[in-house]
Design a protein around this motif. Structure first.
Motif, short mmCIF file in Angstrom:
data_model
loop_
_atom_site.label_atom_id
_atom_site.label_comp_id
_atom_site.label_asym_id
_atom_site.label_seq_id
_atom_site.Cartn_x
_atom_site.Cartn_y
_atom_site.Cartn_z
N ASN A 30 0.82 -1.21 0.00
CA ASN A 30 0.00 0.00 0.00
C ASN A 30 0.86 1.26 0.00
OD1 ASN A 30 -2.37 -1.46 -0.07
ND2 ASN A 30 -2.68 -1.41 2.16
N GLU A 78 2.18 1.69 -3.51
CA GLU A 78 1.08 2.16 -4.37
C GLU A 78 0.85 3.66 -4.17
OE1 GLU A 78 -0.55 0.76 -6.70
OE2 GLU A 78 -0.09 -1.37 -6.49
N GLU A 79 0.90 4.09 -2.89
CA GLU A 79 0.72 5.51 -2.59
C GLU A 79 1.85 6.34 -3.20
OE1 GLU A 79 0.15 8.27 1.39
OE2 GLU A 79 1.66 6.68 1.39
N MET A 139 3.73 5.55 -5.82
CA MET A 139 3.61 5.56 -7.27
C MET A 139 2.50 6.51 -7.73
SD MET A 139 4.22 1.50 -8.10
CE MET A 139 3.97 1.69 -9.86
N ALA A 140 1.45 6.62 -6.94
CA ALA A 140 0.35 7.52 -7.29
C ALA A 140 0.78 8.98 -7.26
CB ALA A 140 -0.83 7.29 -6.35
N GLN A 141 1.86 9.26 -6.53
CA GLN A 141 2.34 10.64 -6.41
C GLN A 141 3.41 10.98 -7.46
OE1 GLN A 141 3.70 10.97 -2.36
NE2 GLN A 141 1.68 10.56 -1.51
N THR A 142 3.73 10.00 -8.32
CA THR A 142 4.76 10.24 -9.33
C THR A 142 4.16 10.40 -10.71
OG1 THR A 142 5.07 7.86 -9.76
CG2 THR A 142 6.44 8.85 -8.03
N LYS A 143 4.89 11.07 -11.57
CA LYS A 143 4.44 11.29 -12.95
C LYS A 143 4.72 10.07 -13.81
CE LYS A 143 5.08 14.49 -16.83
NZ LYS A 143 5.80 15.70 -17.32
N ASP A 169 5.75 5.88 -14.21
CA ASP A 169 5.60 4.58 -13.57
C ASP A 169 6.97 3.90 -13.52
OD1 ASP A 169 5.09 1.88 -12.93
OD2 ASP A 169 3.04 2.05 -13.68
#
Length: 317
Positions: free
Chosen positions: A121, A124-125, A127-131, A133
């Motif tokens: 988790n 995932e958090e 990665m969600a904050q990055t432009k 992948d």
């Protein structure tokens, strides 16, 4: 640290990745401590494989996680000392050693489940904050480097850069000694000089040029380091023969053979030739590889004035 990497650029990619790996590994050690799990980060791939299977060989583990047999063997020994895994001989094949989790290892596999959830988790958090992948990018890099390693790519760039320092010029009498010496060097190394060699190398003007042929010379910093001849043929199938290609051992690895071969082929095309012929020997694997790269393909054997010739090739222009 970021300013340093921004300044030095992409050539420090190994150092930057190692810095990132060290940072994550340091956190990983503390995460294990946070959950009371007695593991070292480097053990995790081996531990995870064994947690999914009852038992496995070191060879199979190494293959699955992409590590060397030596590396996995060392990790297993360290985990045995911690009481996490055990070894035993395979009953069906005494040459094989099977590795499995101990009771302590199985308990650890149970206790680590909550850690898996929280770590996943957290990532995932992140990665969600990055432009970009990162996970997909790593996969792409791994695939591309598997196709052609970074070393190979650097070697190719080195060749490309150094080949720009090479100049291809037409033969003049000033290059007669270089034409002879460069050819005699490689012929004597692999085979023996033959009568046809002496005719061409002792009198290139009369044997090659006056009969409608051409010779090209590769210069590196003004010095002749490679030669190649285009010999006029009186043959129903071929107009010219590519012959007497030689490159100084000191100048190899600079794409000189490719530059000479390409220039000779272009010269033959300008002269109206439809097909180019050559003879070689299969023991000269780099040369054969070069000819194939230039587009030459093997043809049926023909009579040759050279004892050493055991392969004939042609290039359709």
């Amino acid at each position: 640290m970021e300013n340093f990497f921004d300044h030095i650029g992409k050539m420090a990619i190994g150092s930057r990745l190692r810095f990132l790996t060290d940072k994550i590994t340091a956190d990983a050690a503390q995460i294990y401590a946070l959950f009371g799990v007695d593991l070292q980060p480097k053990w995790f791939p081996v531990f995870y494989v064994l947690s999914q299977k009852e038992e496995e060989t070191i060879t199979a583990i190494a293959r699955e996680i992409g590590h060397s047999h030596v590396s996995v063997s060392k990790i297993v020994k360290e985990m045995i000392k911690k009481g996490l895994v055990k070894e035993k001989k395979d009953k069906e094949d005494g040459r094989r050693t099977l590795v499995s989790l101990t009771a302590k290892g199985k308990a650890t596999a149970e206790n680590i489940q909550q850690q898996y959830i929280d770590v996943n988790n957290a990532i995932e958090e992140l990665m969600a904050q990055t432009k970009h992948d990162l996970w997909k990018a790593i996969g792409e890099w791994e695939y591309l480097l598997e196709q052609r390693s970074l070393l190979r790519r650097v070697q190719e760039q080195k060749k490309l850069r150094e080949s720009k320092e090479v100049q291809i010029v037409a033969y003049t009498p000033a290059y007669q000694k270089a034409f002879r010496d460069l050819n005699e060097e490689w012929i004597s190394h692999w085979f023996k000089m033959e009568e046809a060699d002496y005719k061409a190398l002792d009198n290139p003007q009369g044997y090659i040029l006056d009969k409608g042929g051409h010779i090209l010379v590769a210069l590196l910093h003004g010095e002749p380091v490679g030669v190649c001849a285009l010999i006029k043929m009186h043959d129903p199938d071929y107009d010219y023969e590519l012959a007497k290609m030689a490159v100084s051992p000191a100048a190899r690895g600079k794409n000189i053979g490719w530059l000479l071969g390409s220039a000779i082929a272009e010269k033959a095309k300008v002269l109206g030739a439809k097909k180019l012929y050559l003879e070689s020997n299969t023991i000269l694997k780099p040369a054969i590889s070069l000819y194939e790269k230039l587009g030459f393909r093997k043809v049926a054997a023909r009579n040759s004035p050279y004892e050493r010739a055991n392969i004939q090739m042609e290039l359709v222009l």
